[in-house]
Design a protein around this motif. Structure first.
Motif, mmCIF file in Angstrom:
data_model
loop_
_atom_site.group_PDB
_atom_site.id
_atom_site.type_symbol
_atom_site.label_atom_id
_atom_site.label_comp_id
_atom_site.label_asym_id
_atom_site.label_seq_id
_atom_site.Cartn_x
_atom_site.Cartn_y
_atom_site.Cartn_z
ATOM 1 N N THR A 1 34.710 -12.034 -15.195
ATOM 2 C CA THR A 1 35.922 -11.624 -15.899
ATOM 3 C C THR A 1 36.550 -12.802 -16.628
ATOM 4 N N GLN A 2 36.600 -13.942 -15.921
ATOM 5 C CA GLN A 2 37.186 -15.131 -16.539
ATOM 6 C C GLN A 2 36.337 -15.615 -17.735
ATOM 7 N N GLN A 3 35.015 -15.523 -17.571
ATOM 8 C CA GLN A 3 34.141 -15.893 -18.692
ATOM 9 C C GLN A 3 34.393 -14.994 -19.901
ATOM 10 N N GLU A 4 34.591 -13.721 -19.656
ATOM 11 C CA GLU A 4 34.858 -12.793 -20.755
ATOM 12 C C GLU A 4 36.190 -13.118 -21.419
ATOM 13 N N TYR A 5 37.179 -13.459 -20.594
ATOM 14 C CA TYR A 5 38.481 -13.830 -21.158
ATOM 15 C C TYR A 5 38.378 -15.074 -22.032
ATOM 16 N N THR A 6 37.650 -16.066 -21.555
ATOM 17 C CA THR A 6 37.517 -17.303 -22.347
ATOM 18 C C THR A 6 36.772 -17.038 -23.650
ATOM 19 N N LEU B 1 36.707 -25.147 -20.369
ATOM 20 C CA LEU B 1 36.903 -24.134 -19.330
ATOM 21 C C LEU B 1 35.628 -23.344 -19.062
ATOM 22 N N ARG B 2 34.849 -23.091 -20.112
ATOM 23 C CA ARG B 2 33.598 -22.333 -19.935
ATOM 24 C C ARG B 2 32.607 -23.074 -19.056
ATOM 25 N N LEU C 1 33.541 -20.176 -13.254
ATOM 26 C CA LEU C 1 34.342 -18.995 -13.567
ATOM 27 C C LEU C 1 33.568 -17.745 -13.204
ATOM 28 N N ASP C 2 34.291 -16.726 -12.809
ATOM 29 C CA ASP C 2 33.620 -15.451 -12.555
ATOM 30 C C ASP C 2 33.403 -14.736 -13.891
#
Length: 885
Positions: free
Chosen positions: A319-324, A311-312, A316-317
């Motif tokens: 926020t999504q990178q931080e979530y992953t 997924l990384r 990804l934006d």
């Protein structure tokens, strides 16, 4: 004063006899000697006295005969004397000693000597002239005070009768002495009997009492001391009997009480046994639950981690990178927690078994440091390994458990260190076939106070609660590490100072594998090293000295530039070891450009970063540049010194094709191993032929021309040793084809079996590519690239164009085949696939999986179903871990 030995062993009767006999015999002997001696003296004196009387009589009677010279008268005097039995001879001699009657018994000069000797049997009596007073002749002057000796009477005494008398005296004395001794003996026996009989009765009574006959009594027949002793023994026996009766009554009572207590204890023990069985069953259930839950939880977590990584890599934006990142971090934390709980459970139930495998300790430590390198780089921490050249190349132990302990210690050091360095220092001391090592993991982190250290080695405990909140963790790492260390026969010590750092020392002992000393790769290679950090300098110096280099150390930039200006052409290698701070502060005009102006050859840069992290200015100013990322292995350092070309990160095949035109027959039963070895040979220009069994290898050898054979030892139908024997027995030139054997084991029986088969080389798994290529070159008499030979590393699949998915597919295939054969009770299939998995794991250096497959193979041969199930589960976990990594 000690008595002689025979007196200590003698009884009372013998001692009484001795007491009576010794004085009596001594007195008798003395009296016998005195009486005999006196009688003998008296007999000899009587004989001499009688002789002297007879001689004086003869002397008085012989005066006339001497004066008148009448020898007949003298003979008549001698004749009656000779009738005495104690007279042997008689002689009359004149004053000058001339014989008148009889023989010449004594000379004149011997007469005085005979008279003076009281023991002589020769008597000499003078014959005097009797004085006559004549009153009519007053003028006569006769001297009456001086008698005139007319001659001598000589008597020779005969002692025959004397000797007979002496013998009679001796016999009478002996009879008297013997009679006295006999009387003394009889008296002593009689007196001794009066003493010994009562004592024997007392002794018999004591023996009866000793045997438990407490009613025995002795007869009291004496009124003296022996009577008192007998009465005392009887009184004592009476008291003992009373005491015995009382004790028996007490014992019977205590026995009844004890029986009641034992019955109660037995009932309690039965209850405790039931409780223990239930507890053991619960413990087994808990272990099985933990193992199953670990297995079930690891599988989805591994998938989560894999999909997070995928997924990384998508668009990804932020926020999504931080979530992953959060998902990945928490998943890894949860996976670590599961592993710690499972290990702690195994240690608590003593379910962990140590392996005894030969391994390279340096390489094991380097792999652990390489595993923790990303987290160290992320925090900007230097990760340093200081080896010891005295360490043997290979030792025997459990590399998996040692790696687990060291990984825990290094992980903790990195976790609690915000800046500075984490250093792993190895010290080795060799003694005969053993090597004692000391591994110190030292950090510059937050440190631990003495009060907090008391709780470190307790399960689920950390220095304080804030550590769990700040850094996470279960508090089991040090507990597991210490228990594993003790299980391996070592000890783990911790020293720390709050705010300064922590040092954890691991002490272990291993058995060294006997091997010839390794040759220095770069003897007397002049190397110039620049490093301002003491610990990093120490690590690099040890590495370079072990390789044989002549190292010149520079500690500051001015000294380095001066040395390059004066002797730059002398050094064949320049190594710059720089920290991240130094790399950021570097300016080309001040440092980089002067270096390149004074040193035109490639520069080896040693830093804690990747090549992509290098600044473009640094790449440009130091080009051509070789980058050696920390922490580095000894092989990587050796490779960085191998040539003057810059290091490039590439997975493409090497340009050298030193095996061009060589046909190699690969006898290997595992499909994946066939693929890996074939790609390895093709990269160097060789043409591989594949045979799955030893029998197939013989067939292909007869059908096609082959320059060399790579023979795996463990194969179905016909193993490598049998196939080698069959090849050497062929009648044609094929019998002399060079053969290189491959095996994951180092069994002594295999070595003995191969000694007489003319093997070109025997290589172990995992296969080292340079070592394999050089062995083929040597066997086929081709030029060898000696510079690449020492670089020991495991095969990297990407180098040979093999996707990681192919390895995973092969491992899963082997596991599934063994599981199906286990369900069907097919021992032959289980043995075949376990051999294939052993070869595959050995080829790729997966030592733990190799050991598990070998244990499974042994369990199949021994028909141990429970052990087979355990090892199948273990192999499944190891394969999933390998695929997840």
């Amino acid at each position: 004063m000690k008595l002689p030995g025979f007196l200590r062993r003698a009884g009372i009767n013998q001692r009484v006899l001795l007491l009576a006999l010794i004085p009596t015999l001594l007195a008798t002997l003395l009296m016998f000697a005195f009486y005999t001696q006196e009688r003998l003296i008296d007999a000899r004196e009587d004989l001499r006295h009688d002789g002297e009387l007879l001689a004086s009589y003869l002397a008085a009677s012989a005066e006339y005969g001497l004066l008148s010279g009448n020898r007949d008268a003298l003979r008549q005097l001698a004749q009656p004397a000779l009738t005495n039995p104690w007279i042997d001879r008689v002689a009359f001699v004149d004053a000058e000693g001339q014989p008148l009657v009889g023989e010449q018994l004594l000379a004149a000069e011997q007469i005085d000597a005979a008279r003076a000797d009281p023991r002589s049997l020769m008597l000499a009596t003078p014959i005097h002239l009797t004085a006559v007073t004549v009153e009519d002749f007053s003028t006569a002057n006769a001297d009456t005070n001086q008698p005139v000796i007319l001659g001598w009477v000589l008597l020779q005494l005969d002692d025959t009768e004397l000797q007979q008398r002496e013998r009679t005296i001796w016999m009478v004395g002996l009879l008297i002495a013997c009679g006295g001794a006999l009387i003394a003996i009889l008296l002593a026996l009689a007196i001794g009997r009066t003493i010994t009989l009562p004592i024997r009765r007392i002794s018999a009574t004591v023996d009866q009492l000793h045997q438990g006959q407490l009613g025995a009594r002795t007869e009291v027949s004496d009124s003296g001391e022996l009577g008192e002793l007998a009465r005392g023994i009887n009184n004592l026996a009476f008291q003992v009997q009373q005491t015995q009766d009382h004790l028996e009554a007490e014992v019977n009572k205590a026995t009844r009480d004890l029986q009641i207590t034992l019955d109660a204890l037995e009932a309690q023990n039965n209850q405790l046994e039931l409780a223990r069985n239930k507890a053991e069953q619960a413990n087994r259930t808990k272990d099985e639950f933990l193992a199953r839950m670990s297995h079930e939880l690891r599988t989805p977590l591994t998938s989560v981690l894999g999909f997070v990584d995928l997924l990384r890599k998508t668009m990804l934006d932020n926020t999504q990178q931080e979530y992953t990142k959060v998902i990945g971090r928490t998943s890894k934390l949860l996976l670590s927690l599961i592993d710690d709980l499972l290990d702690f459970s195994k240690l608590s139930s003593n379910a962990i078994r140590l392996e005894q495998l030969p391994f390279n300790l340096d390489a094991c430590i380097e792999e652990i440091l390489e595993l923790h390198l990303p987290s160290a780089r992320q925090k900007g921490i230097d990760l340093v390994f200081v080896p010891d050249p005295a360490l043997p190349e290979r030792v025997i132990g459990d590399p998996t458990r040692l790696s687990q302990v060291l990984s825990n210690l290094v992980g903790n050091a990195i976790k609690f260190t915000q800046q500075g360095e984490v250093a792993v220092t190895l010290s080795a001391r060799c003694a005969q076939s053993r090597v004692d090592i000391q591994l110190e993991v030292r950090d510059t982190g937050i440190g631990i106070s003495e009060q907090q250290q008391q709780h470190l080695f307790q399960p689920f405990s950390q220095a304080d609660s804030s550590i769990t909140r700040r850094f996470g963790g279960t508090g089991l790492g040090l507990v597991i590490s210490r228990r594993l260390t003790e299980l391996m026969g070592g000890q783990l010590r911790l020293e720390s100072t709050a705010g300064v750092g922590t040092s954890v020392c691991l002490e272990l002992s291993f058995e060294a594998v006997a091997a010839p000393p390794a040759a220095r790769l770069y003897p007397q290679l002049p190397v110039l090293l620049y490093d301002r950090r003491p610990l990093s300098r120490r690590a690099l110096m040890r590495r370079l000295e072990y390789l044989g280099c002549e190292v010149t150390l520079m500690r500051n930039r001015r000294q380095l530039l001066s040395e390059l200006a004066e002797r730059g052409d002398h050094y064949q290698r320049l190594l710059l070891s720089l920290s991240r701070r130094e790399l950021k502060a570097l300016k080309g005009a001040e440092f980089l450009q002067p270096i390149r102006a004074r040193y035109p050859h490639p520069v080896v840069l040693i830093a804690n970063l990747n090549r992509d992290d290098l600044a473009e200015e640094l790449k440009r100013e130091l080009a051509p540049l070789r980058l050696l990322s920390k922490p580095f292995t000894g092989a990587a350092l050796a490779q960085s010194l191998a040539s003057a070309q810059p290091i490039t990160v590439s997975t493409t095949a090497p340009t050298s094709r030193d095996l061009e035109g060589i046909t190699v027959l690969v006898a290997e039963d595992n499909h994946f191993n066939q693929l890996l070895i074939s790609r390895m040979l093709e990269l160097h220009g060789a043409h591989p032929l594949i045979a799955a069994t030893g029998r197939e290898a013989l067939q292909r050898l007869q059908d096609e021309a082959v320059d060399l054979i790579l023979m795996d030892i463990h194969m179905p139908e016909m193993d490598g040793i049998e196939a080698t024997r069959a090849i050497r027995a062929l009648p044609g030139p094929e019998s002399g084809i060079p053969i290189i054997t491959l095996t994951a084991g180092q069994a002594e029986q295999e070595a003995r079996a191969l000694r007489g088969l003319n093997i070109a080389a025997a290589l172990g798994k995992p296969i080292n590519e340079p070592q394999l290529i050089n062995a083929i070159n040597s066997a086929c008499h081709l030029p060898s690239d000696s510079a690449a030979e020492p670089v020991l590393q495991r095969p990297r699949l990407s180098r040979y164009g093999i996707a990681a998915g192919e390895l995973g597919h092969e491992l899963k295939h082997q596991l599934a085949a063994m599981q199906a054969a286990y369900d069907n009770h097919d021992s032959t299939t289980m043995r075949d696939h376990s051999h294939q998995l052993m070869g595959l794991a050995g080829l790729l250096g997966m030592s733990e999986l190799d050991a598990a497959a070998e244990r499974f193979n042994r369990a199949v041969k021994a028909e141990q179903r429970q052990q087979m199930a355990t090892e199948l589960q273990q192999m499944a976990e190891l394969i999933k871990q390998a695929l997840a990594g």
